[in-house]
Enzyme design. Sequence first.
Site, PDB file in Angstrom:
ATOM      1  CB  ALA A  16      -0.939  -0.011   1.204  1.00  0.00           C
ATOM      2  CB  VAL A  36      -6.732  -6.781  -2.778  1.00  0.00           C
ATOM      3  CG1 VAL A  36      -7.544  -8.042  -2.464  1.00  0.00           C
ATOM      4  CG2 VAL A  36      -6.575  -6.637  -4.287  1.00  0.00           C
ATOM      5  CE1 TYR A  86      -3.449   0.104  -2.026  1.00  0.00           C
ATOM      6  CE2 TYR A  86      -3.765   0.257  -4.401  1.00  0.00           C
ATOM      7  CZ  TYR A  86      -4.047   0.701  -3.120  1.00  0.00           C
ATOM      8  OH  TYR A  86      -4.935   1.723  -2.932  1.00  0.00           O
ATOM      9  CB  CYS A  87      -3.115  -6.272  -0.051  1.00  0.00           C
ATOM     10  SG  CYS A  87      -1.701  -7.388  -0.179  1.00  0.00           S
ATOM     11  CE  LYS A  88      -0.695  -2.874   7.848  1.00  0.00           C
ATOM     12  NZ  LYS A  88       0.548  -3.315   8.413  1.00  0.00           N
TER      13      LYS A  88
END
Length: 144
Positions: A16, A36, A86-88
């Site tokens: 992120a 996401v 992307y996610c965290k």
Amino acid sequence: MLQLCRVTNALFISNARSACSDELIQQEAVTLCINVSKQQPFPSAAIRKLHVAVYDDPNEDLYSHFDSCADAIQQEADRGGRSVVYCKNGRSRSATVCVAYLMKHGRLTLKDALQKVKTARHVIDPNPGFLSQLQRYEQELKKT
């Protein structure tokens, strides 16, 4: 270090922090952001955004989003755009979506798709629940 990891010419995977860098988004000419996660922000850049609100939990249903995400990435590529997923941490959720895209539109096996994403971003590690959803998706795609 902030970076977008290139999976294909039209697809990047990231965490992120990197994905929310307007500078990186411009630098790599990204036109679609697929977030996401439930809690991560979007970049402020004026680009298309798709939100898949799921936690990195093996019991979450990411499967039902595979087609819409894969198709969105492909449509963006077809019009000359580029996507970042992307996610965290850029490890499990985003990797799962990238793998699903490569299986559907790249016609890769699950094993080859995982390897391609891992080559782009070596820290990827889809959780066991997401891996089994990808296995199910591979079986579904074989039928079409």
